[in-house]
Design a protein around this motif. Structure first.
Motif, PDB file in Angstrom:
ATOM      1  N   GLY A 181       0.715  -1.179   0.020  1.00 12.37           N
ATOM      2  CA  GLY A 181       0.114   0.097   0.036  1.00 12.37           C
ATOM      3  C   GLY A 181       0.739   1.396  -0.105  1.00 12.37           C
ATOM      4  N   VAL A 182       0.446   2.255  -0.618  1.00  9.09           N
ATOM      5  CA  VAL A 182       1.163   3.611  -0.632  1.00  9.09           C
ATOM      6  C   VAL A 182       0.164   4.879  -0.083  1.00  9.09           C
ATOM      7  CG1 VAL A 182       2.594   4.934  -2.074  1.00  9.09           C
ATOM      8  CG2 VAL A 182       2.451   2.660  -2.415  1.00  9.09           C
ATOM      9  N   VAL A 183       0.722   5.552   0.572  1.00  6.04           N
ATOM     10  CA  VAL A 183      -0.275   6.796   1.020  1.00  6.04           C
ATOM     11  C   VAL A 183       0.692   7.967   1.523  1.00  6.04           C
ATOM     12  CG1 VAL A 183      -1.940   5.090   2.087  1.00  6.04           C
ATOM     13  CG2 VAL A 183       0.208   5.758   3.512  1.00  6.04           C
ATOM     14  N   SER A 184      -0.275   9.109   1.716  1.00  2.86           N
ATOM     15  CA  SER A 184       0.564  10.114   2.207  1.00  2.86           C
ATOM     16  C   SER A 184      -0.507  11.248   2.588  1.00  2.86           C
ATOM     17  CB  SER A 184       1.743  10.934   0.972  1.00  2.86           C
ATOM     18  OG  SER A 184       0.951  11.366   0.129  1.00  2.86           O
ATOM     19  N   CYS A 185      -0.019  12.380   3.189  1.00  2.00           N
ATOM     20  CA  CYS A 185      -0.682  13.455   3.421  1.00  2.00           C
ATOM     21  C   CYS A 185      -2.083  13.049   3.990  1.00  2.00           C
ATOM     22  CB  CYS A 185      -1.300  14.233   2.128  1.00  2.00           C
ATOM     23  SG  CYS A 185       0.436  14.795   1.485  1.00  2.00           S
ATOM     24  N   ALA A 186      -2.015  12.804   5.404  1.00  2.00           N
ATOM     25  CA  ALA A 186      -3.219  12.390   6.211  1.00  2.00           C
ATOM     26  C   ALA A 186      -3.499  13.378   7.109  1.00  2.00           C
ATOM     27  CB  ALA A 186      -2.709  10.962   6.881  1.00  2.00           C
ATOM     28  N   ASN A 187      -4.127  14.529   6.881  1.00  2.00           N
ATOM     29  CA  ASN A 187      -4.584  15.633   7.780  1.00  2.00           C
ATOM     30  C   ASN A 187      -5.835  15.171   8.581  1.00  2.00           C
ATOM     31  OD1 ASN A 187      -5.120  17.945   8.676  1.00  2.00           O
ATOM     32  ND2 ASN A 187      -5.759  19.079   6.856  1.00  2.00           N
ATOM     33  N   TRP A 188      -5.885  15.184   9.697  1.00  2.00           N
ATOM     34  CA  TRP A 188      -6.704  14.664  10.754  1.00  2.00           C
ATOM     35  C   TRP A 188      -8.056  15.555  10.573  1.00  2.00           C
ATOM     36  CZ3 TRP A 188      -7.080  11.016  14.624  1.00  2.00           C
ATOM     37  CH2 TRP A 188      -8.091  10.926  15.545  1.00  2.00           C
ATOM     38  N   GLU A 189      -7.754  16.792  10.619  1.00  2.00           N
ATOM     39  CA  GLU A 189      -9.010  17.655  10.619  1.00  2.00           C
ATOM     40  C   GLU A 189      -9.712  17.888   9.318  1.00  2.00           C
ATOM     41  OE1 GLU A 189      -8.474  20.617  14.428  1.00  2.00           O
ATOM     42  OE2 GLU A 189      -8.328  21.597  12.403  1.00  2.00           O
ATOM     43  N   ALA A 190      -9.089  17.225   8.342  1.00  2.00           N
ATOM     44  CA  ALA A 190      -9.730  17.245   6.770  1.00  2.00           C
ATOM     45  C   ALA A 190     -10.545  16.030   6.538  1.00  2.00           C
ATOM     46  CB  ALA A 190      -8.739  17.778   5.940  1.00  2.00           C
ATOM     47  N   GLY A 191     -10.736  15.187   7.337  1.00  2.00           N
ATOM     48  CA  GLY A 191     -11.324  13.965   7.023  1.00  2.00           C
ATOM     49  C   GLY A 191     -11.123  12.830   7.890  1.00  2.00           C
ATOM     50  N   HIS A 192     -11.637  11.441   7.549  1.00  2.00           N
ATOM     51  CA  HIS A 192     -11.494  10.308   8.198  1.00  2.00           C
ATOM     52  C   HIS A 192     -10.413   9.488   7.612  1.00  2.00           C
ATOM     53  CE1 HIS A 192     -14.221  10.922  11.275  1.00  2.00           C
ATOM     54  NE2 HIS A 192     -15.231  11.557  10.374  1.00  2.00           N
ATOM     55  N   PHE A 193      -9.804   8.638   8.268  1.00  2.00           N
ATOM     56  CA  PHE A 193      -8.511   7.914   7.347  1.00  2.00           C
ATOM     57  C   PHE A 193      -9.124   6.556   6.681  1.00  2.00           C
ATOM     58  CE2 PHE A 193      -5.518   9.785  10.621  1.00  2.00           C
ATOM     59  CZ  PHE A 193      -5.672  11.230   9.886  1.00  2.00           C
ATOM     60  N   SER A 194     -10.157   6.635   5.953  1.00  2.00           N
ATOM     61  CA  SER A 194     -10.999   5.528   5.462  1.00  2.00           C
ATOM     62  C   SER A 194      -9.816   4.661   4.511  1.00  2.00           C
ATOM     63  CB  SER A 194     -11.938   5.688   4.640  1.00  2.00           C
ATOM     64  OG  SER A 194     -12.968   6.441   5.412  1.00  2.00           O
ATOM     65  N   ALA A 195      -8.766   5.335   3.738  1.00  2.00           N
ATOM     66  CA  ALA A 195      -7.801   4.717   3.247  1.00  2.00           C
ATOM     67  C   ALA A 195      -6.945   3.693   3.966  1.00  2.00           C
ATOM     68  CB  ALA A 195      -6.876   5.823   2.437  1.00  2.00           C
ATOM     69  N   TYR A 196      -6.681   3.996   5.105  1.00  2.00           N
ATOM     70  CA  TYR A 196      -6.184   2.958   6.063  1.00  2.00           C
ATOM     71  C   TYR A 196      -6.892   1.542   6.158  1.00  2.00           C
ATOM     72  CZ  TYR A 196      -2.758   6.646   7.425  1.00  2.00           C
ATOM     73  OH  TYR A 196      -1.867   7.607   7.458  1.00  2.00           O
ATOM     74  N   ARG A 197      -8.298   1.878   6.437  1.00  2.00           N
ATOM     75  CA  ARG A 197      -9.043   0.581   6.498  1.00  2.00           C
ATOM     76  C   ARG A 197      -9.243  -0.130   5.087  1.00  2.00           C
ATOM     77  NH1 ARG A 197     -14.549   1.248   5.076  1.00  2.00           N
ATOM     78  NH2 ARG A 197     -14.375   3.708   5.576  1.00  2.00           N
ATOM     79  N   HIS A 198      -9.303   0.586   4.123  1.00  2.00           N
ATOM     80  CA  HIS A 198      -9.353  -0.408   3.031  1.00  2.00           C
ATOM     81  C   HIS A 198      -8.052  -1.208   2.699  1.00  2.00           C
ATOM     82  CE1 HIS A 198     -13.546   0.994   1.834  1.00  2.00           C
ATOM     83  NE2 HIS A 198     -12.954   2.197   2.021  1.00  2.00           N
ATOM     84  N   LEU A 199      -6.863  -0.408   3.074  1.00  2.00           N
ATOM     85  CA  LEU A 199      -5.775  -1.270   2.827  1.00  2.00           C
ATOM     86  C   LEU A 199      -5.701  -2.175   3.829  1.00  2.00           C
ATOM     87  CD1 LEU A 199      -3.297   1.547   2.039  1.00  2.00           C
ATOM     88  CD2 LEU A 199      -3.750   0.035   0.651  1.00  2.00           C
ATOM     89  N   ALA A 200      -6.191  -2.090   5.125  1.00  2.00           N
ATOM     90  CA  ALA A 200      -5.992  -3.164   6.166  1.00  2.00           C
ATOM     91  C   ALA A 200      -6.751  -4.201   5.561  1.00  2.00           C
ATOM     92  CB  ALA A 200      -6.551  -2.791   7.574  1.00  2.00           C
ATOM     93  N   ALA A 201      -8.094  -3.949   4.942  1.00  2.00           N
ATOM     94  CA  ALA A 201      -8.945  -4.895   4.656  1.00  2.00           C
ATOM     95  C   ALA A 201      -8.462  -5.908   3.626  1.00  2.00           C
ATOM     96  CB  ALA A 201     -10.370  -4.368   4.388  1.00  2.00           C
TER      97      ALA A 201
END
Length: 561
Positions: A170-190
């Motif tokens: 998986g490849v990710v970047s730019c996880a701004n807490w106040e701008a939204g939820h971290f659903s990308a992490y959930r989909h990668l974990a699944a």
């Protein structure tokens, strides 16, 4: 920290360090009320069950990282008492044991040991386990005073000389807490099929609440509320992020390989300061930088590497070698946009030692693929031909003058001598199959990396680059507040016309990538999220690009792996 362990594993704690603390510009962090002010909001940031018991709890999950053929770095954070919240400096020393097994039920134990942690390292625990079998799934768990952590899964790297049929990250970047939820992490974990995941920078952001949300609003407030300046602040912000359930799920599912970019420190950081740092009013940059680095290495499953930075190298059999860069600790200050200083050979983005290390490693590697974890885009990016209505929002995102100029000087475009030297090295030594993996720019790109962008495609391509978009941080459609896809439909063709080495760019959507590597090709599948403000956001495949072995060129492919 003290440690005791049993064979066959050994535990090597990272070096301890302290960073001087200083008053911030807001009253909430002033020394007169430091303990009382920090403890209350940080306690509120933790799940409610933290206050229900004084027994040790593992409220921030478990994680692993930096896989080796014979080992893995394990991480957790224990909360021994209710007041021992991140950044508080409170709480007793606590012994934490760990166990590693080759089965999910934790019956076939292959390593065990224990560490003592305390307030001096914010009650974080890092165990560098060795003596494990290569290319093998392992499960691990921590225990303190009879309380168990969640069980995590990790995987060791293949043996250095192993023939490896494939790898998937998986490849990710730019996880701004106040701008939204971290659903990308959930989909990668699944997915359940990852050898690991790469975080290419901006794991968190330093701003005060409300300064950098989504389309001018805050989806969820982070802690502390003020801009983070001190060691306590950076610890608290890391702690807040690791209360996110989707992030905890991915950390527990696969090992991470992470590098930092600027926002782990402050916006547009360089070796001597940052755009978002006021020397004196916000303390000394050296103190702030040291605090940010200490908190990062405490809270991230990353081995402190050369000179206490994130540049290091990992090998995955004969298939791939991954060189990870630190493009903040040694760089010269960003040049003014349009300044001829971008070509000054005395200016650097890597520093001399790191650039020589990278060049030597790429030349020496006998792996099929040479991957480079790269926090800012290396491909040239000319924007001077954009029309005024498109240039305005793009300039705002990239920090460019609205009248239009040819470079974003925070990227490699601002340090062209380093880029020319590196690309010339690849060509001179016939180093093929070099792939840059990049974040930062809040857009998705698939690029060739030309030796001379001005004459491309007559100029050869020395490498390729896959850039992943932001998980949550604003991109172009968010800045101008128009429906998703509106800006990209207009801007993408113009960007590509001015940059013929760019095969694809999506300026508007949020998401992540999945990198799949075989001996024949390296392919990036780009996924987009339905709505970053929705904690239950869905994920959909958007596009795929690959580079075939020996070509140094990107091409579109029409199916994800």
């Amino acid at each position: 920290m003290t440690s005791r362990h049993s064979s066959p594993a050994r535990t090597t704690p990272p070096a301890e360090g302290t960073a001087p603390q200083f008053p911030g510009r807001r009253a909430v962090v002033r020394a007169a009320a430091a303990t009382a002010v920090l403890a209350a909001p940080l306690a509120a940031a933790l799940p409610a069950r933290a206050a229900a018991s004084a027994a040790p709890r593992f409220l921030h999950g478990v994680a692993s990282g930096d896989p080796l053929p014979d080992g893995i770095l394990l991480w957790t954070r224990v909360t021994p008492t209710t007041e021992a919240v991140p950044g508080s400096g409170l709480g007793p020393d606590t012994e934490v044991s760990w166990v590693v097994a080759t089965d999910r039920a934790m019956t076939n134990v292959v390593a065990r040991g224990s560490l003592t942690t305390g307030a001096a390292r914010d009650h974080t625990v890092k165990a560098d386990i060795r003596g494990l079998a290569p290319a093998t799934d392992h499960w691990f768990r921590f225990t303190a005073d009879g309380a168990d952590s969640p069980v995590g899964r990790t995987r060791t790297a293949p043996a250095a000389d192993a023939t490896v049929p494939g790898l998937r990250f998986g490849v990710v970047s730019c996880a701004n807490w106040e701008a939204g939820h971290f659903s990308a992490y959930r989909h990668l974990a699944a997915r359940g099929d990852l050898d690991g995941w790469l975080h290419l920078g901006d794991y968190l952001y330093e701003y005060a609440t409300g300064e950098y949300g989504t389309r001018g609003t805050v989806v969820r407030a982070h802690e502390p509320a003020h801009e983070i300046l001190t060691l306590a602040d950076y610890r608290a912000r890391h702690g807040r992020h690791k209360t996110d359930p989707d992030l905890r799920a991915l950390h527990a599912a696969a090992p991470v390989v992470a590098i930092w970019d600027d926002h782990e420190f402050a916006d547009n950081a360089w070796s001597g300061g940052a755009v978002n740092h006021t020397e004196g009013a916000e303390g000394a940059w050296t103190d702030r930088q040291a605090a940010a680095k200490q908190a990062y290495f405490e809270w991230m499953p990353v081995r402190p590497a050369i000179e206490g930075t994130t540049y290091r190298r990992l090998r995955f059999g004969r298939l791939a070698e991954l060189s990870l860069l630190d493009l903040r600790s040694f760089r010269s200050q960003q040049a003014g946009t349009g300044s001829g200083a971008v070509d000054d050979p005395e200016r650097t983005i890597t520093g001399r030692v790191q650039l020589d290390w990278l060049k030597a490693g790429l030349a020496r590697s006998d792996s099929t693929w040479r991957l480079v974890g790269n926090s800012v885009m290396i491909s040239p990016f000319a924007v001077g031909s954009l029309t005024a209505d498109l240039l305005g929002p793009l300039a705002r995102l990239l920090g460019l003058p609205r009248e239009g100029l040819a470079v974003n000087t925070d990227q490699w475009d601002g340090y062209t001598d380093d880029r020319r030297e590196l690309l010339a090295h690849l060509r001179t030594h016939a180093i093929g199959n070099t792939v840059f993996l990049t974040g930062d720019i809040h857009m998705a790109w698939a690029n060739d990396v030309p030796v001379d962008a001005g004459t491309y495609p007559l100029s050869p391509s020395a490498a390729t680059e896959f850039v992943v978009t932001s998980m949550t941080s604003d991109n172009l459609d968010d800045i101008v507040r128009v429906p998703e896809g509106t800006v990209s439909a207009l801007a993408a063709p113009v960007i590509r016309a001015a940059n013929r080495h760019v095969h694809w760019v999506d300026t508007d959507r949020h998401g992540y990538g999945v990198l799949d590597i075989t001996a024949a090709r390296a392919q990036m599948d780009y996924y987009v999220l339905s709505d970053r403000t929705d904690p239950d956001a869905t994920s959909a495949w958007a596009r795929s690009y690959r580079t075939r072995s020996g070509t140094q060129r990107v091409e579109r492919t029409y199916d994800p792996v």
